[in-house]
Motif scaffolding. Structure first.
Motif, PDB file in Angstrom:
ATOM      1  N   LEU A 249      12.577  -5.195  48.743  1.00  0.00           N
ATOM      2  CA  LEU A 249      11.115  -5.195  48.862  1.00  0.00           C
ATOM      3  C   LEU A 249      10.477  -6.345  48.094  1.00  0.00           C
ATOM      4  N   ASP A 250      11.301  -7.209  47.500  1.00  0.00           N
ATOM      5  CA  ASP A 250      10.798  -8.335  46.713  1.00  0.00           C
ATOM      6  C   ASP A 250       9.851  -9.204  47.532  1.00  0.00           C
ATOM      7  N   GLY A 251       8.657  -9.445  46.996  1.00  0.00           N
ATOM      8  CA  GLY A 251       7.699 -10.331  47.641  1.00  0.00           C
ATOM      9  C   GLY A 251       6.742  -9.660  48.599  1.00  0.00           C
ATOM     10  N   LEU A 252       6.909  -8.360  48.858  1.00  0.00           N
ATOM     11  CA  LEU A 252       6.005  -7.668  49.780  1.00  0.00           C
ATOM     12  C   LEU A 252       4.694  -7.300  49.085  1.00  0.00           C
ATOM     13  N   ARG A 253       3.657  -7.118  49.887  1.00  0.00           N
ATOM     14  CA  ARG A 253       2.404  -6.582  49.366  1.00  0.00           C
ATOM     15  C   ARG A 253       2.655  -5.198  48.779  1.00  0.00           C
ATOM     16  N   LEU A 254       1.862  -4.846  47.774  1.00  0.00           N
ATOM     17  CA  LEU A 254       2.043  -3.556  47.118  1.00  0.00           C
ATOM     18  C   LEU A 254       1.882  -2.398  48.086  1.00  0.00           C
ATOM     19  N   ASP A 255       0.893  -2.453  48.984  1.00  0.00           N
ATOM     20  CA  ASP A 255       0.690  -1.329  49.904  1.00  0.00           C
ATOM     21  C   ASP A 255       1.859  -1.184  50.867  1.00  0.00           C
ATOM     22  N   VAL A 256       2.435  -2.306  51.297  1.00  0.00           N
ATOM     23  CA  VAL A 256       3.588  -2.253  52.196  1.00  0.00           C
ATOM     24  C   VAL A 256       4.809  -1.691  51.468  1.00  0.00           C
ATOM     25  N   ALA A 257       5.047  -2.186  50.250  1.00  0.00           N
ATOM     26  CA  ALA A 257       6.192  -1.716  49.469  1.00  0.00           C
ATOM     27  C   ALA A 257       6.080  -0.226  49.172  1.00  0.00           C
ATOM     28  N   LEU A 258       4.884   0.211  48.801  1.00  0.00           N
ATOM     29  CA  LEU A 258       4.690   1.626  48.466  1.00  0.00           C
ATOM     30  C   LEU A 258       4.876   2.511  49.693  1.00  0.00           C
ATOM     31  N   SER A 259       4.413   2.053  50.849  1.00  0.00           N
ATOM     32  CA  SER A 259       4.571   2.857  52.067  1.00  0.00           C
ATOM     33  C   SER A 259       6.045   3.056  52.389  1.00  0.00           C
ATOM     34  N   ARG A 260       6.858   2.026  52.129  1.00  0.00           N
ATOM     35  CA  ARG A 260       8.290   2.148  52.407  1.00  0.00           C
ATOM     36  C   ARG A 260       8.998   3.020  51.363  1.00  0.00           C
ATOM     37  N   LEU A 261       8.601   2.887  50.123  1.00  0.00           N
ATOM     38  CA  LEU A 261       9.254   3.661  49.063  1.00  0.00           C
ATOM     39  C   LEU A 261       8.980   5.150  49.187  1.00  0.00           C
ATOM     40  N   LEU A 262       7.760   5.504  49.602  1.00  0.00           N
ATOM     41  CA  LEU A 262       7.368   6.907  49.645  1.00  0.00           C
ATOM     42  C   LEU A 262       7.308   7.487  51.052  1.00  0.00           C
ATOM     43  N   GLY A 263       7.524   6.642  52.070  1.00  0.00           N
ATOM     44  CA  GLY A 263       7.464   7.143  53.434  1.00  0.00           C
ATOM     45  C   GLY A 263       6.043   7.458  53.882  1.00  0.00           C
ATOM     46  N   LEU A 264       5.055   6.768  53.323  1.00  0.00           N
ATOM     47  CA  LEU A 264       3.657   6.971  53.674  1.00  0.00           C
ATOM     48  C   LEU A 264       3.234   5.978  54.744  1.00  0.00           C
TER      49      LEU A 264
END
Length: 309
Positions: free
Chosen positions: A13-28
């Motif tokens: 997830l290095d370099g991704l926007r925070l909202d994109v990274a968080l959506s992937r980490l939490l499945g949101l």
């Protein structure tokens, strides 16, 4: 009380926007992740951050989840049927309009709530709101879904899905007639660049592979047997739409509303027909099949009649 989680940013997830990274980490959804960030519920290495901030490998995200995500009491879910039950796991037949587990923004019924109402205790290895959940089906997709009861099953099944050793077979009714009649779609998928709630074939997306084969051709549509190598969100729907053969009834991805109405469909014609995997206890293959639900079968019957059969 709200739950706080510490999430290290993985290399992928290095370099991704925070909202994109968080959506992937939490499945949101990306919208739900952005709302969580905007509410002040997310920090990067202890500092507040905007949704557009770029995350870096090794940084620590602290996420404060609202009570609503976890406060999901048992609830009887109409149509939720157990296809297989043993000491380690369940395979359920998930009905339409039911999500796998509670999440921000979802107010409908869930598989976890339904199983709790039926008296089942699920594995506790995952996050509290996703206990026992090792994979998911879209709310609008029906069919076979495995849920872990024991901790060893949770670990083994999570690993099996990650390593792609689970045999996932779907049935999909798509518009028109794919040419060739059988083939492989190898196209990366990521969030749609112009819409948070959709996905699309994107050059920088995650590798995604779908195999399909024609089962029966009707005048306006084709019934396909679909085998997934990967398990991206909306994968079949996105890949078939990219071929210009959207799943019948899938208005989100460009299906013809006239055809959907004629067939009495209010959702995409897509069904998780079969799951097969190595049982975590016996080591033997467990294969479970789910029959077509009534709305999908009615649509096939209408098409069959139009074919003269």
């Amino acid at each position: 009380m709200p739950e706080s989680r510490l999430l290290p940013v993985p290399d992928g997830l290095d370099g991704l926007r925070l909202d994109v990274a968080l959506s992937r980490l939490l499945g949101l959804s990306r919208t739900a992740a952005a709302d969580l960030i905007d509410s002040g519920g997310v920090t990067i290495d202890g500092a507040d951050a905007a949704r557009s901030a770029r995350v870096q490998h090794g940084e620590l995200l602290e996420v404060t989840l609202p009570d609503v995500e976890l406060d999901a009491p048992p609830q009887i879910v109409d149509g939720l049927v157990v296809l297989h039950d043993d000491a380690d796991l369940l395979v359920v037949d998930k009905p339409v309009g039911v999500a796998a587990h509670p999440s921000p923004g979802w107010t409908g019924p869930t598989v976890t709530q339904g199983l709790a109402a039926m008296g089942y205790q699920l594995a506790r290895g995952g996050p509290a709101e996703r206990q026992g959940i090792v994979h998911r089906l879209d709310a609008g997709t029906t069919g076979a879904m495995v849920v872990a009861k024991s901790e060893r099953a949770y670990s083994a099944l999570k690993r099996a899905f990650k390593e792609r050793t689970v045999d996932k077979r779907y049935s999909a009714l798509v518009q028109g007639h794919p040419d060739p009649m059988r083939g492989t779609i190898d196209a990366p998928i990521d969030r749609h660049p112009g819409s948070d709630y959709k996905f699309a074939v994107v050059a920088s997306g995650r590798p995604s592979v779908t195999h399909y084969e024609t089962v029966e051709a009707f005048r306006a549509a084709t019934l396909l047997d679909v085998h997934l190598e990967t398990g991206r969100t909306h994968q079949i729907r996105v890949h078939m739409a990219a071929l210009r053969h959207a799943c019948v009834g899938d208005l989100t991805y460009g299906a013809d509303p006239t055809l959907a109405k004629r067939l009495g469909l209010t959702r995409q014609w897509l069904h998780a027909r079969e799951l097969a995997f190595e049982h975590p206890d016996t080591g033997q293959e467990l294969r479970v099949t789910s029959p077509f639900p009534a709305d999908l079968q009615r649509a096939l019957d209408v098409l069959s009649e139009e074919n003269g059969g």
